[in-house]
Design an enzyme around this catalytic site. Structure first.
Site, PDB file in Angstrom:
ATOM      1  CG  HIS A   1      -1.716  -1.150   1.502  1.00  0.00           C
ATOM      2  ND1 HIS A   1      -2.854  -1.412   0.780  1.00  0.00           N
ATOM      3  CD2 HIS A   1      -1.620  -2.143   2.416  1.00  0.00           C
ATOM      4  CE1 HIS A   1      -3.417  -2.515   1.246  1.00  0.00           C
ATOM      5  NE2 HIS A   1      -2.678  -2.986   2.226  1.00  0.00           N
TER       6      HIS A   1
HETATM    7  C1  BDR Z   1      -2.827   1.214   5.370  1.00  0.00           C
HETATM    8  O1  BDR Z   1      -3.054   0.867   6.725  1.00  0.00           O
HETATM    9  C2  BDR Z   1      -1.851   0.576   7.368  1.00  0.00           C
HETATM   10  O2  BDR Z   1      -1.941  -0.577   8.152  1.00  0.00           O
HETATM   11  C3  BDR Z   1      -0.807   0.455   6.291  1.00  0.00           C
HETATM   12  O3  BDR Z   1       0.434   0.927   6.780  1.00  0.00           O
HETATM   13  C4  BDR Z   1      -1.329   1.316   5.181  1.00  0.00           C
HETATM   14  O4  BDR Z   1      -0.940   2.669   5.328  1.00  0.00           O
HETATM   15  C5  BDR Z   1      -3.495   0.170   4.483  1.00  0.00           C
HETATM   16  O5  BDR Z   1      -4.868   0.126   4.747  1.00  0.00           O
END
Ligand code: BDR
Ligand code: CA
Length: 310
Positions: free
Chosen positions: A246
């Site tokens: 992500h």
């Molecule tokens: C986002 O949530 C966090 O757990 C990750 O770092 C990312 O930024 C994904 O949903």
């Protein structure tokens, strides 16, 4: 000319990978890293920023600042089950001797963001890869300073797909929906990388074994450890078959905007408590943001993997 950037993060395993990508990319000049409550409590986030910097050992030490230790409203929600008790999947990092690899800014994160934005009007890109609390505080305390930003690139939301923390909401937006709504309605030039696009990029056992492991440097070993990759079972922590990138994709979008296809749409965030808390809703309105919906995954993965090398 390098792009000047600040990274606001809640380190977090994929945040750590995003920092590695950013510092290993000659296209970017990372001026500062700011921490926000999110995956783990702020104290751990700030420790993790410093740990990851000692792994990267950047040529130019960035400023680092602590930000909000809770959302604007409500209690923190953590993601220890996914990122491990320490937020880095228990991966060991040798912090070495001597001083730190970041220069500690004495004030709060939002002051550092607006301060650097004012020093470089129209030139600074803010990447927000955690909950949006620090960005909202910047808008509350110094809206003029925030308007000096060139752009804000955000990882967050599930626009036309299901959520990851609830069926309707994505983690970063769910943790602080009020902050997110404030940011989306501020009229800043925003690019959003929601789950719709970040779910298209992931590491799998084959990439881990054929591309990451042979690099055999401290960074590749950190990737394997922090993802809890089990070489015997060919699985990531919790038996997962994929690890989504992500936050690294959000950095990738800044390095090379042509990696993604976007649509300009107006959105708002559900801030009423209930089952839709933190959901992104498409609306008709003038305050539009650029939302990434498709990515050239092979091209992004090539970029990401190549930058794990020294
Ligand atoms: C986002 O949530 C966090 O757990 C990750 O770092 C990312 O930024 C994904 O949903
Ligand atoms: Ca994050």
């Amino acid at each position: 000319m390098k792009k000047k950037v600040i990274i606001d993060c809640d380190v977090g395993v994929d945040d750590a990978l995003a920092l590695i990508l950013a510092f290993h990319s000659p296209e970017l000049e990372v001026k500062a890293i700011t921490g926000v409550n999110g995956n783990v409590p702020l104290d751990l986030v700030f420790i993790n920023i410093q740990k990851v910097l000692s792994l990267i050992r950047p040529g130019q030490r960035p400023l680092i600042a602590r930000g909000a230790d809770r959302p604007l409203k409500g209690k923190p929600v953590y993601a220890h089950s996914f990122h491990g008790a320490d937020g880095l999947g228990g991966a060991k990092i040798d912090r070495g001797e001597g001083g730190g690899w970041g220069q500690i800014f004495p004030g709060p994160a939002h002051e550092l963001i607006t301060g650097i934005a004012r020093q470089h009007p129209g030139e600074l890109t803010l990447m927000a890869i955690g909950p949006l609390t620090n960005i909202a505080l910047g808008l509350q305390k110094d809206p003029e300073g925030m308007r000096k930003l060139k752009e804000v690139v955000i990882m967050g939301g599930a626009v036309r797909t299901k959520g990851n923390i609830t069926p309707r909401a994505e983690f970063n937006i769910f943790v602080d929906p009020l902050a997110a709504q404030m940011v989306f309605e501020a009229g800043l030039p925003i690019t959003l990388a929601p789950l719709d696009v970040t779910h298209q990029v992931f590491l799998n056992p084959q990439l881990l074994e054929e591309r990451v492991r042979p690099i055999n440097n401290s960074i590749s070993r950190f990737v394997i450890d922090s993802l809890g990759y089990d070489l015997a079972r060919h699985r990531f922590r919790q038996g997962r078959e994929k690890f989504h990138l992500h936050d690294p994709l959000t950095v990738g979008v800044v390095i090379n905007p042509a990696l993604v296809e976007k649509e300009k749409i107006a959105i708002q965030v559900e801030t009423q408590e209930g089952e839709c808390w933190g959901k992104i809703i498409e609306i008709s309105g003038d305050q539009k943001v650029e939302v990434c919906f498709k990515v050239d995954s092979p091209k992004f993965l090539e970029l990401f993997l190549s930058r794990l090398e020294d």
